[in-house]
Design a protein around this motif. Structure first.
Motif, short mmCIF file in Angstrom:
data_model
loop_
_atom_site.label_atom_id
_atom_site.label_comp_id
_atom_site.label_asym_id
_atom_site.label_seq_id
_atom_site.Cartn_x
_atom_site.Cartn_y
_atom_site.Cartn_z
N GLU A 28 0.82 -1.22 0.00
CA GLU A 28 0.00 0.00 0.00
C GLU A 28 0.86 1.27 0.00
O GLU A 28 0.57 2.22 -0.72
N SER A 58 -5.39 -1.26 -6.20
CA SER A 58 -6.25 -1.39 -5.00
C SER A 58 -7.07 -2.68 -5.07
O SER A 58 -7.29 -3.33 -4.04
N SER A 61 -4.66 -5.37 -4.04
CA SER A 61 -4.41 -5.31 -2.58
C SER A 61 -5.59 -5.89 -1.80
O SER A 61 -5.39 -6.61 -0.82
#
Length: 340
Positions: A28, A58, A61
């Motif tokens: 991140e 994202s 993730s």
């Protein structure tokens, strides 16, 4: 300075962590640090690239977080190497494929590179690949070998095939990156050290190419044609580096391909070795095309000004050192092979 420090910090956290949450946190930090660098040129293309990058990363993730939580739920383990749940393994393979830009999750990568500056594109092609590859190395024993081999062969195929008709140098290097990742992923289960060696050599050669292109501000093939009159020496060394990236025998890039094919043959994966070596011919074609444009051909309308043997007063030492390493490391392979 803050952004570059954050990039290095995020990469270090991910590659040195044992716990899934720490690894996720490092990824991140990396994503958040690179986004301002992508949209630094105030251009709609750069903003679009930053948004595409943010959305894909994202998603990846979230998948990594979902995968690790599912695994922790079933086994009570947050250790990266203890990935035992089949659904978690599948989700993680998908997430890392998105992070790396492996086929069929590769669509964002050429677009983001095309919208970035050459320096940011270099970071995206090299440093940003290190954390996901580390996670893949740590969890490779838990992943499905068939799906990894399939992803690798598809990446080598699409990376070579899609690069054939490109005219933008950043897109060509993006597809080259996808095809090289295919070579790294196919061997990761059988010889992880060989994956690290391939990644290190790929990083070195790609850095040399990007620094040379950045020096002469080459963004497309037509510009490359007329750059010879400005920097003949740099164009000649760029041609050698491109041929090394293609994996031609007397140059450095031949070493990882030769060792990977040897290892695949030892593992009795003859069909996979045959297919991936044939697919490298696709990549060879567009590298030859780049090399041809950089140093072998001269356009009829070439500019008539004098050759500038020294473009700027600033020394070009890093490019010189990297070019030497990118082309002449093959004789050192007897020293490297015992380490694998």
């Amino acid at each position: 300075l803050i952004l570059i420090t954050s990039l290095i910090l995020g990469t270090t956290i991910t590659i040195s962590s044992n716990h899934w949450m720490l690894a996720w946190m490092g990824l991140e930090i990396n994503t958040m640090a690179i986004i301002p660098l992508i949209c630094k040129p105030h251009h709609p293309r750069a903003t679009e690239a930053a948004i595409k990058y943010f959305l894909t990363q994202s998603t990846a993730s979230a998948l990594i977080l979902f995968s690790s939580m599912t695994n922790a739920w079933s086994s009570g383990q947050w250790d990266i190497t203890q990935l035992n749940h089949p659904t978690s393994s599948l989700l993680l393979t998908m997430a890392i494929s998105i992070k790396l830009g492996l086929v069929p999750f590769h669509f964002w990568f050429p677009e983001v590179l095309q919208g970035s500056s050459l320096t940011t594109a270099l970071l995206l092609s090299t440093l940003m690949k290190l954390p996901p590859i580390t996670l893949l190395l740590l969890t490779s024993q838990s992943l499905n070998p068939t799906s990894l081999a399939l992803l690798a062969i598809l990446s080598a195929l699409i990376g070579g095939w899609m690069g054939l008709n490109q005219t933008q140098t950043r897109k060509i290097l993006a597809f080259s990156s996808i095809s090289h990742l295919g070579w790294m992923v196919i061997i990761i289960l059988y010889n992880p050290k060989l994956t690290i060696l391939t990644f290190a050599l790929y990083t070195m050669m790609t850095t040399t190419v990007f620094l040379s292109l950045n020096r002469t501000k080459i963004l497309k093939l037509s510009t490359m044609l007329i750059s010879w009159t400005k920097t003949p020496t740099l164009n000649t060394t760029l041609m050698l580096t491109l041929l090394s990236l293609a994996g031609l025998p007397p140059l450095t890039g031949f070493m990882p391909k030769w060792l990977i094919l040897q290892e695949l043959t030892k593992q009795e994966m003859i069909p996979a070795a045959t297919i991936i070596s044939l697919l490298s011919l696709l990549g060879l074609f567009f590298y030859l095309r780049l090399a041809y444009h950089s140093a072998i051909t001269l356009p009829p309308n070439s500019s008539n000004h004098m050759k500038l043997w020294l473009t700027n007063k600033t020394p070009n030492t890093p490019t010189a050192i990297l070019t030497a390493l990118s082309t002449f490391l093959l004789p050192l392979s007897p020293l490297i092979i015992p380490m694998l």
